[in-house]
Write a protein that holds these residues in place. Sequence first.
Motif, mmCIF file in Angstrom:
data_model
loop_
_atom_site.group_PDB
_atom_site.id
_atom_site.type_symbol
_atom_site.label_atom_id
_atom_site.label_comp_id
_atom_site.label_asym_id
_atom_site.label_seq_id
_atom_site.Cartn_x
_atom_site.Cartn_y
_atom_site.Cartn_z
ATOM 1 N N GLU A 149 0.837 -1.195 0.000
ATOM 2 C CA GLU A 149 0.000 0.000 0.000
ATOM 3 C C GLU A 149 0.875 1.250 0.000
ATOM 4 O O GLU A 149 0.598 2.222 -0.693
ATOM 5 C CB GLU A 149 -0.904 -0.031 1.230
ATOM 6 N N LEU A 150 1.961 1.183 0.766
ATOM 7 C CA LEU A 150 2.870 2.322 0.862
ATOM 8 C C LEU A 150 3.427 2.704 -0.505
ATOM 9 O O LEU A 150 3.618 3.868 -0.803
ATOM 10 C CB LEU A 150 4.021 1.989 1.829
ATOM 11 N N GLY A 152 1.849 2.227 -3.195
ATOM 12 C CA GLY A 152 0.728 2.519 -4.082
ATOM 13 C C GLY A 152 0.314 1.379 -4.980
ATOM 14 O O GLY A 152 -0.134 1.595 -6.094
ATOM 15 N N LEU A 153 0.435 0.162 -4.500
ATOM 16 C CA LEU A 153 0.071 -0.972 -5.359
ATOM 17 C C LEU A 153 -0.991 -1.878 -4.739
ATOM 18 O O LEU A 153 -1.064 -3.063 -5.081
ATOM 19 C CB LEU A 153 1.313 -1.804 -5.698
ATOM 20 N N SER A 154 -1.825 -1.334 -3.840
ATOM 21 C CA SER A 154 -2.905 -2.163 -3.286
ATOM 22 C C SER A 154 -3.763 -2.670 -4.432
ATOM 23 O O SER A 154 -4.016 -1.949 -5.390
ATOM 24 C CB SER A 154 -3.777 -1.334 -2.348
ATOM 25 N N PHE A 156 -2.828 -5.256 -6.180
ATOM 26 C CA PHE A 156 -1.958 -6.021 -7.072
ATOM 27 C C PHE A 156 -1.267 -7.165 -6.327
ATOM 28 O O PHE A 156 -0.268 -7.681 -6.781
ATOM 29 C CB PHE A 156 -0.918 -5.103 -7.715
ATOM 30 N N ARG A 159 -0.587 -10.466 -8.258
ATOM 31 C CA ARG A 159 0.030 -10.410 -9.581
ATOM 32 C C ARG A 159 1.444 -10.963 -9.528
ATOM 33 O O ARG A 159 2.179 -10.708 -8.580
ATOM 34 C CB ARG A 159 0.091 -8.961 -10.078
ATOM 35 N N MET A 168 6.076 -0.665 -11.814
ATOM 36 C CA MET A 168 5.387 -1.380 -10.738
ATOM 37 C C MET A 168 6.298 -2.439 -10.125
ATOM 38 O O MET A 168 6.282 -2.659 -8.915
ATOM 39 C CB MET A 168 4.113 -2.024 -11.283
ATOM 40 N N ARG A 171 8.505 -0.766 -7.764
ATOM 41 C CA ARG A 171 7.790 -0.437 -6.528
ATOM 42 C C ARG A 171 7.734 -1.654 -5.612
ATOM 43 O O ARG A 171 7.922 -1.545 -4.405
ATOM 44 C CB ARG A 171 6.352 -0.014 -6.831
#
Lengths: 291, 324
Positions: A149-150, A152-154, A156, A159, A168, A171
């Motif tokens: 989440e930090l 910015g990939l909540s 996913f 995946r 991504m 990240r």
Amino acid sequence: MSLHTAEHDSAERITAGHVTAEQGPAGPVKIGIRGVGKTFRIRGSDRPFTAVEGIDLDVREGEFLTLVGPSGCGKSTLLDLIAGLTAPTTGQILIDGRAVDGPGLDRGIVFQQYALFPWRTALANIEFGLEAKAVPKRERRERARHYLELVGLSGFEQRYPHELSGGMRQRVAIARSLAFDPDVLLMDEPFAALDAQTRESLQEELLRIWEKTNKTVVFITHGIDEAVYLGQRVAVMTSRPGRIKQVLDIEFDSREGDLRADPGFGEYRHHIWTLLRDEVAAAQEQERTVG
Amino acid sequence: MADDTTLTVPHPAPDSAAPAPAAPARRKEPAQPERTAETAAVGPAGPPRGDVPTADDKATNFFRVAGKRRPPVAARLLAVVNRSLALVLLAGIWEALPRIGAVDAVFVPPLSEILAAWYDLLLSGQLLEHFQASLIRSLSGFGMAILLAIPLGLAIGWYRPVAEFLSPVLELFRNTSAVALLPVFILIFGLGETSKIVFVFYACAWPILLNTVSGVRTVEPLLIKSARSMGLGPVRLFQKVILPAAVPTIFTGIRLAGAYSILVLIFAEMVGAKAGLGYLIQDTQFNFRIPDMYAGIITISALGLLFNLLLLSVERRFSTWRTT
């Protein structure tokens, strides 16, 4: 975005272009690099290959230091040494005053090529370091979600790396390194393989994460703009064998708006460019002769 | 390096990126063809937007671009028909040629006769008996090869001294045809089951062994470095990185071995056996039961196909993460 804390501001108020000694002006030393050199034996040659030589550099706790130098100058070697993946030939590296004798979870590395495990989902990749730390499964999952989440990939979580874009993936790699909560984040040209827009957005996010987590960051780059934009200090290296040529304090009155358009930014980048120009020429000459 | 020292044209702040609905239009801008979803997903910890490209999206986009949004069921049906077309054609030719007298119906009977013979063999229980004999032999040899070759391959791939010690011997044996060694196996283990199982084992062990070695050796060094940087010792490194990374390559070897196991077994059964599909073919040929012979051949093909399909599905379970 206000980058420097008040404490840093008072400690670092140094005019543009001013060059300080290698010793940072304030704060406890997190990483102490003392007279470090590394030579390799190369096959089919009697002459040892000196990657870095006589490096003295202190990185303070919570500092964001960028390391810039011509290609082949031993930047990555220096990072491997700090990570404890290889041992220095001469000198020593101290973390919190203790000599590094191997890799450890007090330091996290982010590689240019992401180095994600392709058989693990994004979430499972972030959990990897936590497994090494023997964190219980439930807590692992929670922490992995938090760090996803930090960055910015909540959404996913499940995946696989091949289902994510380059930015991504990086990240996820950053989240993985943050998840096991190291004090030091070592970044080896993490954004070099990304397109310009993605790189800028990740630079911005990295600064946000750094402010939030208070990590000590050593960030290697060959991009001058990137070094000036991210670093509180920029260490400029010489061509091989790599030495520290100069360490610059980077200070802006304000980081609001387009920082790269700030006249101070231009001054810094020109100064570093001048420092690097001769080194780049020397490095290219070396490549031709060693070739 | 020189490129990096030149100042790039300042980009507009990423926040000014177009809102979600305009995303497809942005792609058409000639100046920024490579714009990715990264640009949009900037905001502090903002949740990623829905329009991030994924493998699935690409697939649906592809269909959209093609202009025909076919329901998946119909598309799959079409694919099945497409694939079986050649088989149906082959069956038709096989049926027709003997009937019109283009080939001698005694040596190549029409397919319908062969299928009838196959059915009779099945009802009499003969087929099952031979099938079972073959299956037990090939599975035993194949199973032994998996159990022994994978650990050995892992050891050879991981420990350099082991590799250096064993590689000359391995090099010698892998270049010795299994078929050439069958007489040796028969001399040592007799004409019974043991020699056949050892023979299958020998033939299966090589592809598994060699693929396992290469699977371990070709693990991306960066992954090892990354795992080491997180403090993993040799044992954990092997368990958590080397092994999972090598699985797809090992499976390639297993599938090869699966095909070999049937291939070489049939040969062994033709040389000397009292049961098995290879024996069935040989025996029926000697006794001039030509349709039965073809029935045996078809059964072998079916067995091979079945084996491969089974192994493929197991492989898929173990490597869902692969791109293909």
